[in-house]
Write a protein that holds these residues in place. Sequence first.
Motif, mmCIF file in Angstrom:
data_model
loop_
_atom_site.group_PDB
_atom_site.id
_atom_site.type_symbol
_atom_site.label_atom_id
_atom_site.label_comp_id
_atom_site.label_asym_id
_atom_site.label_seq_id
_atom_site.Cartn_x
_atom_site.Cartn_y
_atom_site.Cartn_z
ATOM 1 N N GLY A 100 0.794 -1.220 0.000
ATOM 2 C CA GLY A 100 0.000 0.000 0.000
ATOM 3 C C GLY A 100 0.827 1.270 0.000
ATOM 4 O O GLY A 100 0.504 2.231 -0.703
ATOM 5 N N PRO A 184 -12.127 0.567 2.846
ATOM 6 C CA PRO A 184 -12.476 1.600 3.806
ATOM 7 C C PRO A 184 -11.214 2.303 4.286
ATOM 8 O O PRO A 184 -10.102 1.846 4.047
ATOM 9 C CB PRO A 184 -13.060 0.766 4.954
ATOM 10 N N TYR A 186 -8.576 3.262 7.185
ATOM 11 C CA TYR A 186 -8.029 2.397 8.238
ATOM 12 C C TYR A 186 -8.537 2.735 9.643
ATOM 13 O O TYR A 186 -8.956 1.826 10.381
ATOM 14 C CB TYR A 186 -6.491 2.473 8.201
ATOM 15 N N CYS A 213 -6.689 -0.542 -0.246
ATOM 16 C CA CYS A 213 -5.638 -1.451 0.227
ATOM 17 C C CYS A 213 -6.236 -2.467 1.197
ATOM 18 O O CYS A 213 -5.912 -3.640 1.170
ATOM 19 C CB CYS A 213 -4.520 -0.657 0.904
ATOM 20 N N MET A 214 -7.117 -1.994 2.076
ATOM 21 C CA MET A 214 -7.766 -2.888 3.034
ATOM 22 C C MET A 214 -8.964 -3.593 2.430
ATOM 23 O O MET A 214 -9.201 -4.761 2.664
ATOM 24 C CB MET A 214 -8.244 -2.087 4.257
ATOM 25 N N ASP A 242 -4.136 -4.163 -1.566
ATOM 26 C CA ASP A 242 -3.010 -4.953 -1.059
ATOM 27 C C ASP A 242 -3.358 -6.421 -1.017
ATOM 28 O O ASP A 242 -4.384 -6.808 -0.438
ATOM 29 C CB ASP A 242 -2.622 -4.481 0.348
HETATM 30 C C1 LIG Z 1 -6.234 1.904 3.925
HETATM 31 C C2 LIG Z 1 -4.755 1.613 3.897
HETATM 32 N N1 LIG Z 1 -3.991 2.132 2.922
HETATM 33 C C3 LIG Z 1 -2.670 1.913 2.864
HETATM 34 C C4 LIG Z 1 -2.037 1.144 3.808
HETATM 35 C C5 LIG Z 1 -0.537 0.973 3.745
HETATM 36 O O1 LIG Z 1 -0.203 -0.339 3.463
HETATM 37 P P1 LIG Z 1 1.243 -0.958 3.771
HETATM 38 O O2 LIG Z 1 1.503 -0.770 5.222
HETATM 39 O O3 LIG Z 1 1.072 -2.369 3.376
HETATM 40 O O4 LIG Z 1 2.246 -0.274 2.948
HETATM 41 C C6 LIG Z 1 -2.787 0.592 4.837
HETATM 42 C C7 LIG Z 1 -2.154 -0.229 5.872
HETATM 43 O O5 LIG Z 1 -2.767 -0.707 6.781
HETATM 44 C C8 LIG Z 1 -4.181 0.836 4.888
HETATM 45 O O6 LIG Z 1 -4.948 0.364 5.875
#
Ligand SMILES: Cc1ncc(COP(=O)(O)O)c(C=O)c1O
Length: 423
Positions: A100, A184, A186, A213-214, A242
Motif C-alpha cells: 500500500g 475503507p 483504516y 488497500c484494506m 493490497d
Molecule cells: C487503507 C490503507 N492504505 C494503505 C495502507 C498501507 O499499506 P502498507 O503498510 O502495506 O504499505 C494501509 C495499511 O494498513 C491501509 O490500511
Amino acid sequence: MSNPAEAPFSAAAQAILNDLEQHREKDIRWRDGKAFSLTYCASDDARNLSETAYRMFSHENALNVAAFPSLKKMQQEVLDFVMQLLEAPPTGAGFMTSGGTESLVLVVYGALQRAIALRGTERPQNQRFNVVLPSSAHAALEKGCTYFNVEARRVPVRADWRADEEAMIAACDDNTILVACSAPQYPQGVVDPLERIGAETLRRGIPFHVDACMGGMLLPFLAPSNVPWNFSVPGVTSMSVDLHKYGYTAKGSGVIVYANKELRQHQTFFTNNWLGGMYGSSGILGTKSGGPIASSWAMVQYFGVEGYRNLALTARKVALQIARHIDAIPELQMRAEPDTTLLCIGARNPESLSIFAVARELRGNGWYVDEQTPPDSMHLTVNVVHENRVDEFVADLVAAVKKAVNAEPNKDGGSAPLPYGSV
Ligand SMILES: Cc1ncc(COP(=O)(O)O)c(C=O)c1O
C-alpha cells in the motif's frame, strides 16, 4: 536440481535456522490468532504454499520481467484477477507494487508528473500543488506528499468518520493534482462516499484515487449494491489493493490499477541519462524479489474468487461477532459500525477508563491490538485467523476492562499510545 524448498540443510545451516527460530520468541503471535494488527493468516496450508512459492522465486529479479517471463505472466494474471474484482474498465492497466505505501506514494508521484506534463511548467507560481485528502486517509499518502513537496490538504471527516464530500470539493482549487478517498479508511473502518466527489473531479479533470488497500479483497464479496466503492463510480481514475492483507499472501505485495494506460504512464520511470543505457522501472524499487509475485499468483490460484469470497465472509462474520460483544460491554463503545472487518473501539467515558490501559492489559495476556489517536482508540484488524479465538478474546477483554477501570492512571509507563508504525 532438486527443489530448493526440499533440500536438506547442513549442520551449520540448521544451527542458523535454529537461531532464527529463537529470534522470533518475543514476536507477536500472529499465527495463533493473537494479533489483531500487521499480519494475516488464512490457514497453515495456504501459508505453506505461499511461503514455498515465495522461496522458489525469492532470488529472481522483477526489475526486468523480460528476463523472467514467468514473473511477467504471473504479474499479469494477478493484475487481471484484481482488476476484475475492482470492476476496472477494459482499458484498465496496473502494476504490482511492494504494498500500500508504495502504491500510494506512486499515485502522488504520478499525479504530480501528470500535472507537470499538462501544464508544461515545473511548479505553480509561488504555490505548491496539493492533494485533497480526508483526515482519515492513510499516512502513506502524507508520505508521498512529503517526498514530493506537495501539500497534503487534509479535510476533516464528518461525525460518522466518512469523508465530507462538500468540504472535499470546496478544498479543491486550480493546483489540486489529486483527490483521494478510502474503501475503507483504516482508522474507523468506514467506506468514504465517492459519488459526489467523483462527479466533481471528473468535471474538473482531477484524478481521483480510491485506496482499497484494506477493502479491495473484501468489498467485492461484502458490499451491498448501494455502497459504491470501485471503478463503477464515475470519476475514479485509480485504485490500490493490497494482496498482503486480505489476499493472505506473503508480505511485499500490492496492486495499483489505473483506468487506462495514459494515466498509468506518469508513474513509470525511464532514463538513459547515465552510462548504463536505458533503464526503466514501474515503481520505486529497482531490483525486487520475484517472491511476492509468485506468492500472490499461488494464492490467487489456490483461493480463486470463491475461496476469497469464503474468506471475506468469514472474516466479516468474526468482526461482527466481536463488535456485538463490544456493544455489550458498558465501558466500551464502537466508534463506528464497520463496513468491512476493521474495528475501532473507544472508552465510553475516557475520564474513568483509558483505552490504552485496556490494550496494555490485553498485551499482558499475549494479545496484540493497535492503539491510535485522535481520539484515543483501540483498533482491531480482524481476519479469518481469529475465527476460533472470539470467546477467549472477549473474556480477556472483559477482564482487561475491569482491571483498567480500577488501575491508577499512568501506572507503569503511562498511557501514551503504542505507535502503529515505528522505526
Ligand atoms: C487503507 C490503507 N492504505 C494503505 C495502507 C498501507 O499499506 P502498507 O503498510 O502495506 O504499505 C494501509 C495499511 O494498513 C491501509 O490500511
